[in-house]
Design a protein around this motif. Structure first.
Motif, mmCIF file in Angstrom:
data_model
loop_
_atom_site.group_PDB
_atom_site.id
_atom_site.type_symbol
_atom_site.label_atom_id
_atom_site.label_comp_id
_atom_site.label_asym_id
_atom_site.label_seq_id
_atom_site.Cartn_x
_atom_site.Cartn_y
_atom_site.Cartn_z
ATOM 1 N N LEU A 187 70.682 -44.982 101.374
ATOM 2 C CA LEU A 187 70.349 -44.007 100.323
ATOM 3 C C LEU A 187 69.309 -42.984 100.772
ATOM 4 N N LYS A 188 68.790 -43.151 101.979
ATOM 5 C CA LYS A 188 67.772 -42.207 102.463
ATOM 6 C C LYS A 188 68.348 -40.792 102.461
ATOM 7 N N GLY A 189 67.551 -39.861 102.000
ATOM 8 C CA GLY A 189 67.981 -38.456 102.023
ATOM 9 C C GLY A 189 68.727 -38.012 100.777
ATOM 10 N N VAL A 190 68.997 -38.908 99.809
ATOM 11 C CA VAL A 190 69.669 -38.432 98.593
ATOM 12 C C VAL A 190 68.687 -37.574 97.788
ATOM 13 N N ARG A 191 69.240 -36.562 97.172
ATOM 14 C CA ARG A 191 68.389 -35.669 96.384
ATOM 15 C C ARG A 191 68.269 -36.186 94.947
ATOM 16 N N PHE A 192 69.382 -36.703 94.423
ATOM 17 C CA PHE A 192 69.405 -37.218 93.048
ATOM 18 C C PHE A 192 69.937 -38.646 93.053
ATOM 19 N N LEU A 193 69.249 -39.513 92.301
ATOM 20 C CA LEU A 193 69.642 -40.921 92.232
ATOM 21 C C LEU A 193 69.760 -41.315 90.756
ATOM 22 N N VAL A 194 70.858 -41.955 90.403
ATOM 23 C CA VAL A 194 70.995 -42.543 89.070
ATOM 24 C C VAL A 194 70.803 -44.041 89.257
ATOM 25 N N LEU A 195 69.861 -44.630 88.515
ATOM 26 C CA LEU A 195 69.440 -46.010 88.781
ATOM 27 C C LEU A 195 69.299 -46.792 87.474
ATOM 28 N N ASP A 196 69.723 -48.059 87.520
ATOM 29 C CA ASP A 196 69.551 -48.969 86.386
ATOM 30 C C ASP A 196 68.076 -48.988 85.953
ATOM 31 N N GLY A 197 67.835 -48.947 84.639
ATOM 32 C CA GLY A 197 66.469 -49.060 84.102
ATOM 33 C C GLY A 197 66.585 -49.499 82.651
ATOM 34 N N ARG A 204 66.925 -60.831 83.674
ATOM 35 C CA ARG A 204 67.350 -61.532 84.896
ATOM 36 C C ARG A 204 68.232 -60.687 85.794
ATOM 37 N N THR A 205 69.058 -59.803 85.221
ATOM 38 C CA THR A 205 70.065 -59.135 86.049
ATOM 39 C C THR A 205 69.927 -57.611 86.091
ATOM 40 N N HIS A 206 68.968 -57.069 85.360
ATOM 41 C CA HIS A 206 68.775 -55.607 85.359
ATOM 42 C C HIS A 206 67.341 -55.248 85.763
ATOM 43 N N LEU A 207 67.186 -54.106 86.413
ATOM 44 C CA LEU A 207 65.857 -53.580 86.724
ATOM 45 C C LEU A 207 65.135 -53.210 85.433
ATOM 46 N N THR A 208 63.857 -53.524 85.360
ATOM 47 C CA THR A 208 63.045 -52.980 84.275
ATOM 48 C C THR A 208 62.703 -51.534 84.651
ATOM 49 N N ILE A 209 62.147 -50.805 83.701
ATOM 50 C CA ILE A 209 61.785 -49.414 83.995
ATOM 51 C C ILE A 209 60.712 -49.367 85.087
ATOM 52 N N ASP A 210 59.741 -50.293 85.029
ATOM 53 C CA ASP A 210 58.697 -50.280 86.071
ATOM 54 C C ASP A 210 59.270 -50.639 87.442
ATOM 55 N N GLU A 211 60.185 -51.611 87.467
ATOM 56 C CA GLU A 211 60.819 -51.952 88.756
ATOM 57 C C GLU A 211 61.631 -50.776 89.289
ATOM 58 N N ALA A 212 62.308 -50.077 88.386
ATOM 59 C CA ALA A 212 63.118 -48.923 88.799
ATOM 60 C C ALA A 212 62.223 -47.810 89.359
ATOM 61 N N ILE A 213 61.048 -47.607 88.743
ATOM 62 C CA ILE A 213 60.126 -46.579 89.240
ATOM 63 C C ILE A 213 59.687 -46.922 90.672
ATOM 64 N N GLU A 214 59.441 -48.224 90.899
ATOM 65 C CA GLU A 214 59.012 -48.650 92.235
ATOM 66 C C GLU A 214 60.115 -48.383 93.267
ATOM 67 N N ILE A 215 61.354 -48.728 92.920
ATOM 68 C CA ILE A 215 62.474 -48.508 93.849
ATOM 69 C C ILE A 215 62.719 -47.008 94.038
ATOM 70 N N ALA A 216 62.578 -46.254 92.964
ATOM 71 C CA ALA A 216 62.759 -44.798 93.070
ATOM 72 C C ALA A 216 61.779 -44.229 94.093
ATOM 73 N N GLY A 217 60.540 -44.743 94.096
ATOM 74 C CA GLY A 217 59.531 -44.286 95.050
ATOM 75 C C GLY A 217 59.927 -44.629 96.478
ATOM 76 N N LYS A 218 60.503 -45.826 96.641
ATOM 77 C CA LYS A 218 60.908 -46.296 97.969
ATOM 78 C C LYS A 218 62.047 -45.442 98.526
ATOM 79 N N ILE A 219 62.995 -45.088 97.656
ATOM 80 C CA ILE A 219 64.156 -44.307 98.112
ATOM 81 C C ILE A 219 63.774 -42.837 98.286
ATOM 82 N N GLY A 220 62.904 -42.356 97.418
ATOM 83 C CA GLY A 220 62.330 -41.025 97.635
ATOM 84 C C GLY A 220 63.207 -39.854 97.237
ATOM 85 N N ALA A 221 64.124 -40.074 96.294
ATOM 86 C CA ALA A 221 64.930 -38.936 95.816
ATOM 87 C C ALA A 221 64.023 -37.938 95.097
ATOM 88 N N GLU A 222 64.463 -36.685 95.103
ATOM 89 C CA GLU A 222 63.704 -35.639 94.404
ATOM 90 C C GLU A 222 63.621 -35.978 92.909
#
Ligand SMILES: [Zn+2]
Ligand SMILES: [Zn+2]
Ligand SMILES: [Zn+2]
Length: 258
Positions: A187-197, A204-222
């Motif tokens: 996913l490196k280099g994607v400009r836009f990411l749609v992510l579970d939140g 148990r099976t879905h990202l929370t909003i805070d977890e999604a924010i953390e992953i969004a930071g890791k992937i680094g989409a605009e």
């Protein structure tokens, strides 16, 4: 191309029938969420559907979707496949079967749920059944559909493996709790990411909003747009709290791709 969010709601949709909570009774259209699915709108006018949500018919009417040429399947949970019967409306205009691409296990589940389509009763006397072909694909092996290259990548949704899809500078990753390192790399280099939140509370099976924010930071989409939200997520209240590179998706959102 454009990625259009047809629905960004969890499996119940929002509002939930019978619920009187603030979000379910909200007049804000951005708090009204159909079941999660999206459409890749190609410049040619052809469309690739990502998941056939339970609300597919209403979504197609609301957003004037006149053609579906192919379908990508993330996984076979009910909220992502129960609209497949309505694909027959698009067989009428396409005059051809609609190819559906997904993991072999997911396609096996589709075959079981829609046994009347894939193993029809030889004495069947009703109207036209959907015409769909099932095409197994593998994570990290790019496929070309209608001249567009799509990279499937793995996500973990509890014990289940789900596919996400990267198409040019956009990636779509719904229904996940964790993302394998190999997918983060893909996913490196994607400009836009749609992510579970799903919501702020743990699941148990879905990202929370805070977890999604953390992953969004890791992937680094605009910009990362959260999807699959439940009725504890009020659009404007939550938007006010999110960091600038994260937003909530809403039904009808269009994300420009290349
Ligand atoms: Zn779902
Ligand atoms: Zn509610
Ligand atoms: Zn699911």
């Amino acid at each position: 191309m454009i990625l259009k969010i047809l629905g960004c709601g969890t499996s119940t949709g929002v509002p939930i029938p019978g619920c009187d909570c603030a979000v379910c009774s909200s007049p804000d259209p951005k708090n009204h969420r159909n079941r999660t699915s999206a459409l890749i709108k190609l410049d040619s006018g052809d469309n690739i559907l990502i998941d056939a949500s339970t609300d597919l018919r209403q979504q197609a009417l609301r957003w004037n979707v006149r053609r579906i040429n192919a379908m990508l399947l993330t996984h076979a949970h009910a909220d992502h496949i129960l609209g497949m019967d309505d694909l027959r409306c698009f067989n009428f205009t396409l005059r051809a079967p609609i190819p559906c691409y997904g993991l072999a296990d997911s396609l096996q589940d589709v075959r079981r749920v829609f046994s009347y389509v894939f193993d029809p009763d030889p004495n069947y006397e009703g109207g036209m059944l959907p015409q769909i072909t099932l095409n197994p694909i593998e994570a990290y092996r790019p496929i070309t559909i209608l001249g567009t290259e799509i990279l499937p990548f793995e996500l973990r949704h509890g014990r289940m493996t789900v596919l996400g899809f990267r198409c040019g500078n956009i990636a779509y990753a719904t229904d996940c709790k964790t993302i394998p390192e190999r997918s983060i790399t893909a996913l490196k280099g994607v400009r836009f990411l749609v992510l579970d939140g799903l919501r702020y509370e743990q699941h148990r099976t879905h990202l929370t909003i805070d977890e999604a924010i953390e992953i969004a930071g890791k992937i680094g989409a605009e910009k990362t747009y959260l999807t699959h939200m439940t009725h504890s997520v009020d659009y404007s209240e939550t938007m006010a709290k999110l960091p600038p590179h994260v937003e909530l998706a809403y039904d009808g959102l269009e994300i420009p791709g290349t």
